[in-house]
Motif scaffolding. Structure first.
Motif, PDB file in Angstrom:
ATOM      1  N   ILE A 157      51.127  73.543  48.729  1.00 29.25           N
ATOM      2  CA  ILE A 157      50.448  72.488  47.926  1.00 29.25           C
ATOM      3  C   ILE A 157      49.176  72.256  48.673  1.00 29.25           C
ATOM      4  CG2 ILE A 157      50.489  70.364  46.810  1.00 29.25           C
ATOM      5  CD1 ILE A 157      53.689  70.771  46.632  1.00 29.25           C
ATOM      6  N   SER A 158      48.121  72.053  48.124  1.00 27.48           N
ATOM      7  CA  SER A 158      46.887  71.759  48.462  1.00 27.48           C
ATOM      8  C   SER A 158      45.827  70.915  47.550  1.00 27.48           C
ATOM      9  CB  SER A 158      46.050  73.021  48.931  1.00 27.48           C
ATOM     10  OG  SER A 158      44.732  72.839  49.339  1.00 27.48           O
ATOM     11  N   LEU A 159      45.110  70.166  48.136  1.00 30.70           N
ATOM     12  CA  LEU A 159      43.973  69.278  47.449  1.00 30.70           C
ATOM     13  C   LEU A 159      42.941  70.433  46.939  1.00 30.70           C
ATOM     14  CD1 LEU A 159      43.716  66.449  49.598  1.00 30.70           C
ATOM     15  CD2 LEU A 159      44.618  66.209  47.344  1.00 30.70           C
ATOM     16  N   ASN A 160      42.678  71.448  47.509  1.00 34.09           N
ATOM     17  CA  ASN A 160      41.724  72.502  47.281  1.00 34.09           C
ATOM     18  C   ASN A 160      42.221  73.546  46.543  1.00 34.09           C
ATOM     19  OD1 ASN A 160      39.501  74.077  47.117  1.00 34.09           O
ATOM     20  ND2 ASN A 160      39.315  74.260  49.350  1.00 34.09           N
ATOM     21  N   PRO A 161      41.932  73.642  45.089  1.00 32.43           N
ATOM     22  CA  PRO A 161      42.367  74.568  44.240  1.00 32.43           C
ATOM     23  C   PRO A 161      41.865  76.055  44.634  1.00 32.43           C
ATOM     24  CG  PRO A 161      40.829  73.414  42.988  1.00 32.43           C
ATOM     25  CD  PRO A 161      40.821  72.725  44.550  1.00 32.43           C
ATOM     26  N   GLY A 167      46.857  76.874  56.322  1.00 32.37           N
ATOM     27  CA  GLY A 167      45.603  76.831  57.339  1.00 32.37           C
ATOM     28  C   GLY A 167      44.442  76.034  56.815  1.00 32.37           C
ATOM     29  N   SER A 168      44.514  75.418  55.755  1.00 36.35           N
ATOM     30  CA  SER A 168      43.407  74.629  55.202  1.00 36.35           C
ATOM     31  C   SER A 168      43.533  73.235  55.665  1.00 36.35           C
ATOM     32  CB  SER A 168      43.445  74.748  53.790  1.00 36.35           C
ATOM     33  OG  SER A 168      42.290  74.012  53.098  1.00 36.35           O
ATOM     34  N   ASP A 188      56.206  66.685  53.265  1.00 38.17           N
ATOM     35  CA  ASP A 188      54.865  66.202  53.488  1.00 38.17           C
ATOM     36  C   ASP A 188      54.217  66.550  54.784  1.00 38.17           C
ATOM     37  OD1 ASP A 188      52.601  64.580  53.073  1.00 38.17           O
ATOM     38  OD2 ASP A 188      53.682  62.877  52.087  1.00 38.17           O
ATOM     39  N   ALA A 189      52.890  66.712  54.720  1.00 38.15           N
ATOM     40  CA  ALA A 189      52.284  67.003  55.947  1.00 38.15           C
ATOM     41  C   ALA A 189      51.943  65.841  56.736  1.00 38.15           C
ATOM     42  CB  ALA A 189      50.816  67.526  55.453  1.00 38.15           C
ATOM     43  N   GLN A 190      52.157  64.695  56.265  1.00 39.97           N
ATOM     44  CA  GLN A 190      52.323  63.468  57.331  1.00 39.97           C
ATOM     45  C   GLN A 190      53.447  62.602  56.681  1.00 39.97           C
ATOM     46  OE1 GLN A 190      48.124  62.127  56.084  1.00 39.97           O
ATOM     47  NE2 GLN A 190      49.077  60.318  55.415  1.00 39.97           N
ATOM     48  N   PRO A 191      53.774  61.600  57.534  1.00 39.66           N
ATOM     49  CA  PRO A 191      54.776  60.500  57.189  1.00 39.66           C
ATOM     50  C   PRO A 191      54.623  59.752  55.898  1.00 39.66           C
ATOM     51  CG  PRO A 191      54.667  60.538  59.490  1.00 39.66           C
ATOM     52  CD  PRO A 191      53.323  61.682  58.924  1.00 39.66           C
ATOM     53  N   SER A 209      39.542  84.150  76.031  1.00 38.32           N
ATOM     54  CA  SER A 209      39.141  83.190  77.266  1.00 38.32           C
ATOM     55  C   SER A 209      38.989  81.856  76.637  1.00 38.32           C
ATOM     56  CB  SER A 209      38.105  84.038  77.981  1.00 38.32           C
ATOM     57  OG  SER A 209      37.017  84.040  77.432  1.00 38.32           O
ATOM     58  N   LYS A 210      39.156  81.684  75.591  1.00 34.25           N
ATOM     59  CA  LYS A 210      38.711  80.373  74.917  1.00 34.25           C
ATOM     60  C   LYS A 210      39.776  79.467  74.419  1.00 34.25           C
ATOM     61  CE  LYS A 210      33.927  81.855  73.543  1.00 34.25           C
ATOM     62  NZ  LYS A 210      32.999  81.895  72.189  1.00 34.25           N
ATOM     63  N   GLN A 211      39.692  78.172  74.391  1.00 33.98           N
ATOM     64  CA  GLN A 211      40.719  77.336  73.854  1.00 33.98           C
ATOM     65  C   GLN A 211      40.264  77.031  72.391  1.00 33.98           C
ATOM     66  OE1 GLN A 211      41.729  74.342  76.647  1.00 33.98           O
ATOM     67  NE2 GLN A 211      43.326  75.409  77.441  1.00 33.98           N
ATOM     68  N   VAL A 212      41.107  77.142  71.479  1.00 37.23           N
ATOM     69  CA  VAL A 212      40.893  76.697  70.107  1.00 37.23           C
ATOM     70  C   VAL A 212      41.737  75.789  69.775  1.00 37.23           C
ATOM     71  CG1 VAL A 212      40.664  77.444  67.631  1.00 37.23           C
ATOM     72  CG2 VAL A 212      40.093  78.941  69.843  1.00 37.23           C
ATOM     73  N   ALA A 213      41.095  74.408  69.152  1.00 35.16           N
ATOM     74  CA  ALA A 213      42.263  73.331  68.728  1.00 35.16           C
ATOM     75  C   ALA A 213      42.847  73.748  67.474  1.00 35.16           C
ATOM     76  CB  ALA A 213      41.476  72.046  68.738  1.00 35.16           C
ATOM     77  N   PRO A 214      44.163  73.349  67.309  1.00 31.93           N
ATOM     78  CA  PRO A 214      44.710  73.841  65.742  1.00 31.93           C
ATOM     79  C   PRO A 214      43.601  72.794  64.636  1.00 31.93           C
ATOM     80  CG  PRO A 214      45.980  72.122  66.969  1.00 31.93           C
ATOM     81  CD  PRO A 214      45.043  72.644  68.013  1.00 31.93           C
ATOM     82  N   ARG A 215      43.492  73.537  63.761  1.00 35.24           N
ATOM     83  CA  ARG A 215      42.476  73.001  62.672  1.00 35.24           C
ATOM     84  C   ARG A 215      43.245  72.356  61.417  1.00 35.24           C
ATOM     85  NH1 ARG A 215      39.322  77.456  59.886  1.00 35.24           N
ATOM     86  NH2 ARG A 215      38.521  75.658  58.848  1.00 35.24           N
ATOM     87  N   ALA A 216      44.589  72.800  61.204  1.00 39.11           N
ATOM     88  CA  ALA A 216      45.251  72.372  60.039  1.00 39.11           C
ATOM     89  C   ALA A 216      46.466  71.441  60.364  1.00 39.11           C
ATOM     90  CB  ALA A 216      45.755  73.433  59.261  1.00 39.11           C
ATOM     91  N   PRO A 217      47.102  70.867  59.467  1.00 36.34           N
ATOM     92  CA  PRO A 217      48.027  69.711  59.750  1.00 36.34           C
ATOM     93  C   PRO A 217      49.340  70.727  59.793  1.00 36.34           C
ATOM     94  CG  PRO A 217      47.166  69.269  57.573  1.00 36.34           C
ATOM     95  CD  PRO A 217      46.216  70.264  58.139  1.00 36.34           C
ATOM     96  N   ALA A 218      50.277  70.236  60.843  1.00 40.61           N
ATOM     97  CA  ALA A 218      51.228  71.036  61.068  1.00 40.61           C
ATOM     98  C   ALA A 218      52.627  70.593  60.917  1.00 40.61           C
ATOM     99  CB  ALA A 218      51.376  71.593  62.389  1.00 40.61           C
ATOM    100  N   GLY A 219      52.522  69.204  60.155  1.00 39.14           N
ATOM    101  CA  GLY A 219      53.628  68.441  60.100  1.00 39.14           C
ATOM    102  C   GLY A 219      54.589  68.893  58.974  1.00 39.14           C
TER     103      GLY A 219
END
Length: 389
Positions: A157-161, A167-168, A188-191, A209-219
């Motif tokens: 379920i996403s806000l973006n249709p 991953g969004s 739910d993606a958040q409490p 060789s690069k570190q990439v931070a997670p982009r999307a909620p993992a909750g």
């Protein structure tokens, strides 16, 4: 100057910011927000509030209500004023900002929505009704995509249709079923309440060789569980379903009762929309210890069950009174009411769902559940149920 000209000038300022990247200056941790330089930021507070109050009162339905959202995006002072003026759906009965889909519905009336199903892409779109006579001019507020897996089925379920993916940054949650399609869990993606145990994920992953931070909620925070009674070949009559709302207390349906209300999305990326908290999200990892709670710990949670239909002798079918909101007979149609401690049913319908066209369904919901929770419950009705049909 008329309100229409004010809105037009405001939109011109807003789109001019979109056309060029925001200038962010990092100097001793000082960030300069380009949106604060808007020519409308210095309006007298009394005049600003009077203008915004009139705009909010005049734009009651979608699509005109997009002007209210546009006002909140002009600058920080306009946003703060709009946050104070625009009430939650519980009070106003209106869905305005994206966070509204996570907030409980109106206490007084059912909020009328409808769902459109696209069979080819296995996607479902939730719209806010602008009028009860048409299902073509509503505002799309949520979208879901069906993902089949070997042992279960997920509805993302996403806000973006246009981009429904976990991953969004628009990801808000999911519905997961078991193999038989008889048990579902809403995540739910958040409490939904401040008392939940949250661990903010600051982990990174290596790409080359690069570190990439997670982009999307993992909750994955479980907020509700849905179960359908086994009914092979329909031998036991219509479907029977029950919903346990883990995040809503049973006292919420009583006069003066309260349900958890989210006020904003948690931060996901400090570089995206730094001054608009309505669209923020945060990559989180939530402790799922409450999902396997013992039965005695589940006392006090809101329990919903479908209202039993009655057999109509003349029509030779099972019937429910949807007050004209459902026009096509379907096994998917249902009404949910609260199940009280003494085994009786609460008189008010909290959620009703039914078919009105080949791939069009109405969805009306009431306090204390949110549009997100109601949408997820309705998605469970779409899923194939091997042991219930």
């Amino acid at each position: 100057m008329s309100f229409r000209s004010i809105l037009q000038d405001m939109k011109d300022v807003k789109y001019s910011f979109r056309s060029r990247s925001q200038r962010v200056v990092h100097d001793n941790l000082v960030v300069v927000d380009a949106m604060e330089q808007s020519c409308w930021a210095n309006m007298p507070p009394e005049l600003l509030r009077e203008v915004l109050v009139r705009i909010e009162a005049s734009e009651c339905t979608w699509p005109p209500r997009r002007n209210v959202v546009a006002c909140a995006g002009v600058c920080r002072s306009w946003r703060d004023a709009m946050k104070d003026i625009v009430k939650t759906p519980e009070i106003s009965g209106k869905l305005t900002f994206p966070i509204s889909v996570k907030q409980p519905g109106s206490r007084d009336t059912l909020i009328q929505c409808y769902i459109k199903r696209h069979r080819g892409s296995q996607t479902y779109y939730l719209f806010v009704s602008s009028s009860s006579a048409s299902y073509d001019d509503g505002k799309c507020i949520l979208a879901a995509r069906k993902c089949r897996r070997p042992t279960c089925t997920d509805y993302i379920i996403s806000l973006n249709p246009e981009y429904v993916s976990k991953g969004s940054s628009a990801y808000v949650g999911k519905l997961r079923s078991n193999f038989l399609g008889t048990k579902f869990t809403i995540y739910d993606a958040q409490p939904s309440n401040a008392g939940a145990r949250i661990i903010r994920s600051r982990s990174t992953r290596l790409v080359g060789s690069k570190q990439v931070a997670p982009r999307a909620p993992a909750g994955n925070y479980p907020v509700a569980r849905i179960s359908y009674e086994l009914n092979v070949l329909g031998a036991r009559g219509p479907r029977k379903m029950q919903c346990v709302m883990d995040s809503i207390p049973a006292s919420a349906i009583k006069p003066g009762g309260l349900a958890p209300t989210q006020t904003e999305f948690l931060i996901n990326n400090v570089d995206s929309f730094p001054s608009i908290p309505f669209f923020r999200s945060k990559s989180i990892r939530v402790d799922n210890c409450q999902s396997d709670a013992a039965p005695n710990q589940q006392e006090g949670r809101l329990n919903l069950r479908n209202k039993a239909p009655r057999w109509h002798e003349q029509l030779q079918c099972w019937c429910l009174n949807f007050n004209g909101r459902v026009t096509v007979a379907s096994v998917k149609n249902f009404q949910l009411v609260a199940s009280l401690e003494d085994g009786s049913e609460h008189e008010s319908v909290i959620l009703q769902f039914g078919k009105v066209g080949k791939d069009v369904f109405t969805m009306d919901y009431h306090y204390p559940i949110s549009a997100f929770q109601a949408f997820a419950i309705c998605l469970s009705s779409f899923d194939t149920k091997i042991a219930c049909e």
